[in-house]
Design a protein around this motif. Structure first.
Motif, PDB file in Angstrom:
ATOM      1  N   GLN A  46       0.868  -1.174   0.000  1.00 19.54           N
ATOM      2  CA  GLN A  46       0.000   0.000   0.000  1.00 19.54           C
ATOM      3  C   GLN A  46       0.906   1.224   0.000  1.00 19.54           C
TER       4      GLN A  46
ATOM      5  N   VAL B  20       6.150  -6.986   7.689  1.00 24.55           N
ATOM      6  CA  VAL B  20       6.540  -5.877   8.570  1.00 24.55           C
ATOM      7  C   VAL B  20       8.040  -5.615   8.442  1.00 24.55           C
ATOM      8  N   GLN B  23       8.714  -3.922   5.132  1.00 24.78           N
ATOM      9  CA  GLN B  23       8.285  -2.523   5.209  1.00 24.78           C
ATOM     10  C   GLN B  23       9.333  -1.686   5.947  1.00 24.78           C
ATOM     11  N   GLN B  35       2.971   2.101   3.137  1.00 24.72           N
ATOM     12  CA  GLN B  35       2.117   2.051   4.325  1.00 24.72           C
ATOM     13  C   GLN B  35       2.020   0.635   4.890  1.00 24.72           C
ATOM     14  N   SER B  36       1.989  -0.363   4.016  1.00 24.81           N
ATOM     15  CA  SER B  36       1.949  -1.739   4.501  1.00 24.81           C
ATOM     16  C   SER B  36       2.460  -2.685   3.430  1.00 24.81           C
ATOM     17  N   ARG B  38       2.314  -6.951   2.569  1.00 25.86           N
ATOM     18  CA  ARG B  38       1.865  -8.312   2.897  1.00 25.86           C
ATOM     19  C   ARG B  38       2.548  -9.227   1.905  1.00 25.86           C
TER      20      ARG B  38
END
Lengths: 81, 81
Positions: A46, B20, B23, B35-36, B38
């Motif tokens: 994102q 995480v 990121q 922002q994220s 996965r």
């Protein structure tokens, strides 16, 4: 907000030991029709931006620098939103 | 020959520590708009069959039994050819 979907796959000329192991497991479980298995990564990012052109350049940069090992892997990505 | 493409992703409610970590790495490299992240798996299977309906049932079975851990992961797949 832009969603980037990144696919990282091992190059065709490179051996994929993880895929070979999964193929062997599938065979031993009775799925004998499986001729080959190649395993890659799938990532959803994102991005807090609305500039699509900038996002495209930035995601390409992320792939080259961190997300893919371009010596043995290929990558492609899609942007949404 | 049918090609099956399988996508295995961690369920939305489940923490993805690998995502995480990626990121965090992207942030420290200056990609602050992320922002994220996965991370999932992407698999390409070559199946030695031409019966699409049978292939669909068999790939579903492979996902349930081996390719995905359905407690914490979702899967979807596409057939081609």
């Amino acid at each position: 907000m832009i969603k980037a979907t990144v696919y990282v796959t091992i190059k065709q000329s490179v051996l994929d030991p993880q895929g070979v192991a999964v193929q062997g497991a599938l065979h031993s479980m009775g799925f004998e029709e499986v001729q080959s298995v190649r395993i890659g990564k799938y990532m959803e990012l994102q991005l807090d931006t609305s500039d699509r052109n900038e996002a495209e350049a930035r995601v390409k940069d992320m792939c080259e620098k961190l997300l893919a090992n371009t010596v043995v892997e290929d990558y492609r990505f899609e942007l949404e939103g």
